[in-house]
Design an enzyme around this catalytic site. Sequence first.
Site, mmCIF file in Angstrom:
data_model
loop_
_atom_site.group_PDB
_atom_site.id
_atom_site.type_symbol
_atom_site.label_atom_id
_atom_site.label_comp_id
_atom_site.label_asym_id
_atom_site.label_seq_id
_atom_site.Cartn_x
_atom_site.Cartn_y
_atom_site.Cartn_z
ATOM 1 N N HIS A 49 0.962 -1.125 -0.108
ATOM 2 C CA HIS A 49 -0.127 0.037 -0.061
ATOM 3 C C HIS A 49 0.889 1.125 0.174
ATOM 4 C CE1 HIS A 49 -4.218 1.873 1.335
ATOM 5 N NE2 HIS A 49 -3.500 2.742 0.632
ATOM 6 N N HIS B 144 1.652 5.104 -2.191
ATOM 7 C CA HIS B 144 0.957 6.250 -2.914
ATOM 8 C C HIS B 144 2.410 6.858 -3.608
ATOM 9 C CE1 HIS B 144 -3.124 5.886 -1.835
ATOM 10 N NE2 HIS B 144 -2.426 5.839 -0.612
ATOM 11 N N LEU B 145 2.573 6.569 -4.980
ATOM 12 C CA LEU B 145 3.969 7.067 -5.629
ATOM 13 C C LEU B 145 3.683 8.462 -6.235
ATOM 14 C CD1 LEU B 145 5.668 4.015 -7.168
ATOM 15 C CD2 LEU B 145 6.339 5.293 -5.069
ATOM 16 N N ARG B 146 2.492 8.822 -6.633
ATOM 17 C CA ARG B 146 2.075 10.361 -6.781
ATOM 18 C C ARG B 146 2.408 10.610 -8.368
ATOM 19 N NH1 ARG B 146 -1.477 10.398 -2.939
ATOM 20 N NH2 ARG B 146 -0.596 10.991 -0.848
ATOM 21 N N HIS C 184 -10.228 0.012 0.163
ATOM 22 C CA HIS C 184 -10.335 0.881 1.090
ATOM 23 C C HIS C 184 -11.717 1.048 1.386
ATOM 24 C CE1 HIS C 184 -9.526 5.192 2.446
ATOM 25 N NE2 HIS C 184 -10.817 5.139 2.373
ATOM 26 N N ASP D 12 0.661 2.441 3.648
ATOM 27 C CA ASP D 12 -0.356 3.665 3.286
ATOM 28 C C ASP D 12 0.657 4.967 3.198
ATOM 29 O OD1 ASP D 12 -2.360 4.959 2.309
ATOM 30 O OD2 ASP D 12 -3.592 5.058 3.850
HETATM 31 O O1 DOR Z 1 -4.860 9.338 4.022
HETATM 32 C C1 DOR Z 1 -4.936 8.745 3.061
HETATM 33 N N1 DOR Z 1 -4.325 9.211 2.129
HETATM 34 N N2 DOR Z 1 -5.984 8.012 2.856
HETATM 35 C C2 DOR Z 1 -6.355 7.851 1.377
HETATM 36 O O2 DOR Z 1 -7.551 7.129 1.319
HETATM 37 C C3 DOR Z 1 -5.791 8.220 0.119
HETATM 38 C C4 DOR Z 1 -4.327 8.825 0.718
HETATM 39 C C5 DOR Z 1 -3.788 9.738 -0.315
HETATM 40 O O3 DOR Z 1 -3.725 9.372 -1.445
HETATM 41 O O4 DOR Z 1 -2.951 10.607 0.208
#
Ligand code: DOR
Length: 427
Positions: free
Chosen positions: A63, A65-67, A182, A308
């Site tokens: 989990h 997020h690479l953006r 999610h 996350d």
């Molecule tokens: O805290 C979070 N950040 N929850 C999410 O569902 C998305 C994530 C994000 O992409 O920043």
Amino acid sequence: MSLLIRNGRVIDPSQNIDKVCDIYIDKGKIDKISKKIKTPSGKNVKEIDAKNMIVCPGFVDVHVHLREPGYEYKETIKTGCMSAAAGGFTSIVCMPNTNPINDNASVTEYILLKARTEGIVNVFPIGAITREEKGEALADIGEMYEAGCVGISDDGVPVTNSNLMRRAMEYVKPFGIPLIIHAEDKYLSSDGVMNEGVVSTKLGLKGIPGASEEVMIARDIILSEITGAHIHICHVSTAGSVRLIRDAKKRGVKITAEAAPHHFTLTDEAVVDYNTNAKMNPPLRTQKDVKAIIKALKDDTIDAIATDHAPHSQDEKNVEFDLAPFGIVGLETALPLSLKLVEGGILSVSDMIKKLTIKPSEIVNIGRGTLKPGAIADVTIFDPEKEHEVCPEKFLSKGTNTPFSGWKLKGVVHKTIVSGKVVYSKN
Ligand code: DOR
């Protein structure tokens, strides 16, 4: 070049190994694990002394997020991979909420190309369930699977239409990839910004009830039962969610689950000074919830630890609590926070490693998380005792949004090895 890692405590839960020995890595693969391996002659062998360190399969994070593409000011594939390597992660699974959203094969291919050329760890993308994560029509799931997606998820914008979710489950089942969930009923969480409870009332902030997570988990368990699809529940945050997952597992539902270090370390009290770096979704909950998550990690109701990792810029976080985006970085603090569970006598170090290696690898079926001879040599070497202070400004991630700044924690990554190549070395 070959590598010979000497004298480390080798822990590989996939083979029930926990012993002091050497590991020989040749041609990017694990060649041999044994006591006192002789240096092979006629080869260019680099020796690494791992005395008093733990040597284990490289960590796998399902989990992240690479953006990139789209939000490179928060993180790029390159910096996200560097951050992963610094945290001991050799494989990361990245969420589709980029811009454009990863809802078709061309975005998947772009991510994989960038990861191959600029990334220093393995990147496995997750595709969206619905086009543009709008919850209206299914995305090009088959094409994304062919292109290399290892799961599908609409991540922070869950699919509200239960029939569409059922169809998505039926669609992916033959591919054998999980629906990564999610769980959130946006109507219940409404415009809440933290856990709904005593603390939110005191602070005058709108709350997100635990029920918002639990009703969606309940729905998706029911849909998984009628479709037989594998569902994976992200960042479990409440005692009620734990109860639902435990019960579903007992009944044989194809369900797996992860917990994030912040959810087993902190409560909603971390928000009392309106610290936007303690704002994430799902939010930090109560002591009762933390206890339930810890118990679930212990009894394997929760299979894996996942970060996350959600980087945001300082400008975005330096605003009123209500306005700040949800999310915190996690790759570079996951190991020391997980080690606290070992220190607290909750998990053995081997069980902790299992939840960071073979278990997450199995969830997305990527064949990593093991040191079996012949396996790709993804290895992490760490010192479990070394203390350090969390300094966000030293993170390799572009994100510094962590609630753990200044914490003194034990556990330092010494070296991270991907396909037999040292990609991170603590100086
Ligand atoms: O805290 C979070 N950040 N929850 C999410 O569902 C998305 C994530 C994000 O992409 O920043």
